[in-house]
Design a protein around this motif. Structure first.
Motif, PDB file in Angstrom:
ATOM      1  N   ARG A  78       0.815  -1.205   0.000  1.00  0.00           N
ATOM      2  CA  ARG A  78       0.000   0.000   0.000  1.00  0.00           C
ATOM      3  C   ARG A  78       0.852   1.260   0.000  1.00  0.00           C
ATOM      4  N   ILE A  79       0.319   2.270  -0.620  1.00  0.00           N
ATOM      5  CA  ILE A  79       0.857   3.622  -0.510  1.00  0.00           C
ATOM      6  C   ILE A  79      -0.245   4.442   0.131  1.00  0.00           C
ATOM      7  N   VAL A  80       0.037   4.989   1.312  1.00  0.00           N
ATOM      8  CA  VAL A  80      -0.974   5.745   2.053  1.00  0.00           C
ATOM      9  C   VAL A  80      -0.381   7.078   2.495  1.00  0.00           C
ATOM     10  N   ARG A  81      -1.095   8.162   2.226  1.00  0.00           N
ATOM     11  CA  ARG A  81      -0.766   9.487   2.743  1.00  0.00           C
ATOM     12  C   ARG A  81      -2.063  10.079   3.248  1.00  0.00           C
ATOM     13  N   ARG A  82      -2.083  10.459   4.528  1.00  0.00           N
ATOM     14  CA  ARG A  82      -3.270  11.073   5.113  1.00  0.00           C
ATOM     15  C   ARG A  82      -2.852  11.951   6.273  1.00  0.00           C
ATOM     16  N   GLY A  83      -3.787  12.708   6.767  1.00  0.00           N
ATOM     17  CA  GLY A  83      -3.480  13.617   7.870  1.00  0.00           C
ATOM     18  C   GLY A  83      -2.885  14.925   7.349  1.00  0.00           C
ATOM     19  N   ALA A  84      -2.046  15.538   8.160  1.00  0.00           N
ATOM     20  CA  ALA A  84      -1.462  16.844   7.827  1.00  0.00           C
ATOM     21  C   ALA A  84      -0.112  16.668   7.150  1.00  0.00           C
ATOM     22  N   TRP A  85      -0.106  16.150   5.961  1.00  0.00           N
ATOM     23  CA  TRP A  85       1.134  15.998   5.206  1.00  0.00           C
ATOM     24  C   TRP A  85       1.236  17.128   4.177  1.00  0.00           C
ATOM     25  N   ARG A  86       2.457  17.503   3.831  1.00  0.00           N
ATOM     26  CA  ARG A  86       2.709  18.604   2.892  1.00  0.00           C
ATOM     27  C   ARG A  86       2.673  18.065   1.463  1.00  0.00           C
ATOM     28  N   VAL A  87       1.784  18.625   0.657  1.00  0.00           N
ATOM     29  CA  VAL A  87       1.617  18.177  -0.729  1.00  0.00           C
ATOM     30  C   VAL A  87       2.559  18.984  -1.616  1.00  0.00           C
ATOM     31  N   PRO A  88       3.440  18.312  -2.343  1.00  0.00           N
ATOM     32  CA  PRO A  88       4.332  19.043  -3.252  1.00  0.00           C
ATOM     33  C   PRO A  88       3.580  19.544  -4.477  1.00  0.00           C
ATOM     34  N   ARG A 106      -6.946  17.037   4.758  1.00  0.00           N
ATOM     35  CA  ARG A 106      -6.283  17.741   5.866  1.00  0.00           C
ATOM     36  C   ARG A 106      -4.839  18.092   5.539  1.00  0.00           C
ATOM     37  N   ALA A 107      -4.450  17.845   4.317  1.00  0.00           N
ATOM     38  CA  ALA A 107      -3.068  18.079   3.906  1.00  0.00           C
ATOM     39  C   ALA A 107      -2.790  19.574   3.783  1.00  0.00           C
ATOM     40  N   VAL A 108      -1.516  19.915   3.870  1.00  0.00           N
ATOM     41  CA  VAL A 108      -1.074  21.295   3.692  1.00  0.00           C
ATOM     42  C   VAL A 108      -0.788  21.478   2.202  1.00  0.00           C
ATOM     43  N   ILE A 109      -1.630  22.262   1.548  1.00  0.00           N
ATOM     44  CA  ILE A 109      -1.497  22.508   0.110  1.00  0.00           C
ATOM     45  C   ILE A 109      -1.107  23.968  -0.054  1.00  0.00           C
ATOM     46  N   GLU A 110       0.154  24.206  -0.411  1.00  0.00           N
ATOM     47  CA  GLU A 110       0.672  25.569  -0.519  1.00  0.00           C
ATOM     48  C   GLU A 110       0.604  26.133  -1.925  1.00  0.00           C
ATOM     49  N   HIS A 111       0.301  25.310  -2.898  1.00  0.00           N
ATOM     50  CA  HIS A 111       0.307  25.730  -4.298  1.00  0.00           C
ATOM     51  C   HIS A 111      -1.122  25.805  -4.812  1.00  0.00           C
ATOM     52  N   THR A 128      -8.913  11.458  -2.004  1.00  0.00           N
ATOM     53  CA  THR A 128      -9.865  12.371  -1.400  1.00  0.00           C
ATOM     54  C   THR A 128      -9.281  13.772  -1.497  1.00  0.00           C
ATOM     55  N   VAL A 129     -10.023  14.673  -2.121  1.00  0.00           N
ATOM     56  CA  VAL A 129      -9.551  16.041  -2.315  1.00  0.00           C
ATOM     57  C   VAL A 129     -10.327  16.975  -1.391  1.00  0.00           C
ATOM     58  N   PRO A 130      -9.793  18.180  -1.128  1.00  0.00           N
ATOM     59  CA  PRO A 130     -10.535  19.131  -0.299  1.00  0.00           C
ATOM     60  C   PRO A 130     -11.893  19.464  -0.909  1.00  0.00           C
ATOM     61  N   ARG A 131     -12.799  19.859  -0.065  1.00  0.00           N
ATOM     62  CA  ARG A 131     -14.169  20.129  -0.485  1.00  0.00           C
ATOM     63  C   ARG A 131     -14.248  21.208  -1.569  1.00  0.00           C
ATOM     64  N   ASP A 132     -13.373  22.208  -1.490  1.00  0.00           N
ATOM     65  CA  ASP A 132     -13.424  23.320  -2.427  1.00  0.00           C
ATOM     66  C   ASP A 132     -12.458  23.168  -3.602  1.00  0.00           C
ATOM     67  N   ALA A 133     -11.863  21.995  -3.759  1.00  0.00           N
ATOM     68  CA  ALA A 133     -10.893  21.777  -4.843  1.00  0.00           C
ATOM     69  C   ALA A 133     -11.601  21.620  -6.185  1.00  0.00           C
ATOM     70  N   VAL A 134     -10.879  22.033  -7.225  1.00  0.00           N
ATOM     71  CA  VAL A 134     -11.321  21.802  -8.595  1.00  0.00           C
ATOM     72  C   VAL A 134     -10.466  20.652  -9.112  1.00  0.00           C
ATOM     73  N   VAL A 135     -11.098  19.614  -9.659  1.00  0.00           N
ATOM     74  CA  VAL A 135     -10.379  18.428 -10.119  1.00  0.00           C
ATOM     75  C   VAL A 135     -10.375  18.398 -11.644  1.00  0.00           C
ATOM     76  N   ASP A 136      -9.183  18.239 -12.217  1.00  0.00           N
ATOM     77  CA  ASP A 136      -9.010  18.146 -13.668  1.00  0.00           C
ATOM     78  C   ASP A 136      -8.491  16.750 -13.985  1.00  0.00           C
ATOM     79  N   LEU A 137      -9.270  15.972 -14.723  1.00  0.00           N
ATOM     80  CA  LEU A 137      -8.928  14.581 -15.038  1.00  0.00           C
ATOM     81  C   LEU A 137      -8.688  14.352 -16.524  1.00  0.00           C
ATOM     82  N   ASP A 138      -8.516  15.402 -17.292  1.00  0.00           N
ATOM     83  CA  ASP A 138      -8.401  15.273 -18.744  1.00  0.00           C
ATOM     84  C   ASP A 138      -7.222  14.421 -19.191  1.00  0.00           C
ATOM     85  N   GLY A 159     -10.622  27.179  -3.938  1.00  0.00           N
ATOM     86  CA  GLY A 159      -9.807  26.024  -3.592  1.00  0.00           C
ATOM     87  C   GLY A 159      -8.705  25.762  -4.609  1.00  0.00           C
ATOM     88  N   PRO A 160      -7.818  24.846  -4.294  1.00  0.00           N
ATOM     89  CA  PRO A 160      -6.742  24.516  -5.228  1.00  0.00           C
ATOM     90  C   PRO A 160      -7.276  23.718  -6.421  1.00  0.00           C
TER      91      PRO A 160
END
Length: 180
Positions: A78-88, A106-111, A128-138, A159-160
């Motif tokens: 498994r690859i798991v990232r959750r909680g307050a991790w910094r997203v590059p 709950r991640a820290v998204i600075e960009h 799982t993305v933040p509630r206000d995020a815009v997702v681009d899957l093109d 949102g990001p």
């Protein structure tokens, strides 16, 4: 090896202009510009026609933070990232046989824009993305199973943007917005 100088007469793209606007707003937020200076520079950014025009407007501002890139890879498991991790800014997730769980709620998204590249053989990915995020899957290609994503019925602004790209072999990708 020498790098080529940037063509200052090149026309601007929307990404260039958006980045410049965020940089001026960031300099104002950090106290490097007065409100009047910010207004003047934003006007100059929005009316700029070439990269040289933008360079002139941004020349006296502090340098932008360096872009960050990270790769998370596993052959199996498994690859798991959750909680307050910094997203590059750029994240590559590669797994030949394992499951992937990325929780950005709950991640820290600075960009303002985050690019996630999936390189998955078999195995599922749940993001799982933040509630206000815009997702681009093109730019995401799924080979065997369909992609599961339902955009929110009432999106929240500000949102990001999460751009998910890459290729998934025999797994399923599920993307959902967090409730908080």
């Amino acid at each position: 090896m020498t790098s080529q100088p940037e063509d200052r007469s090149a026309a601007l793209g929307e990404d260039d202009r958006d980045t410049a606007v965020r940089r001026v707003q960031g300099a104002y937020a950090e106290g490097h510009l007065s409100h009047e200076e910010m207004d003047e520079r934003l006007h100059d950014v929005l009316t700029a026609r070439t990269r040289g025009d933008l360079a002139t407007v941004l020349s006296s501002l502090p340098a932008p933070p360096a872009e960050t890139t990270a790769t998370i890879a596993a052959a199996g498991g498994r690859i798991v990232r959750r909680g307050a991790w910094r997203v590059p800014r750029f994240l590559t997730v590669a797994s030949a046989f394992g499951r992937v769980r990325l929780d950005l709620s709950r991640a820290v998204i600075e960009h303002p824009v985050v690019d996630i590249e999936l390189q998955l053989g078999t195995g599922n990915a749940r993001i799982t993305v933040p509630r206000d995020a815009v997702v681009d899957l093109d730019a995401l290609q799924t080979e065997w199973k369909d992609l599961r994503y339902r955009p929110p019925s009432s999106p929240r602004p500000g949102g990001p943007t999460i751009r998910i790209s890459g290729a998934v072999g025999y797994g399923r990708v599920r993307i959902r917005h967090s409730w908080r």
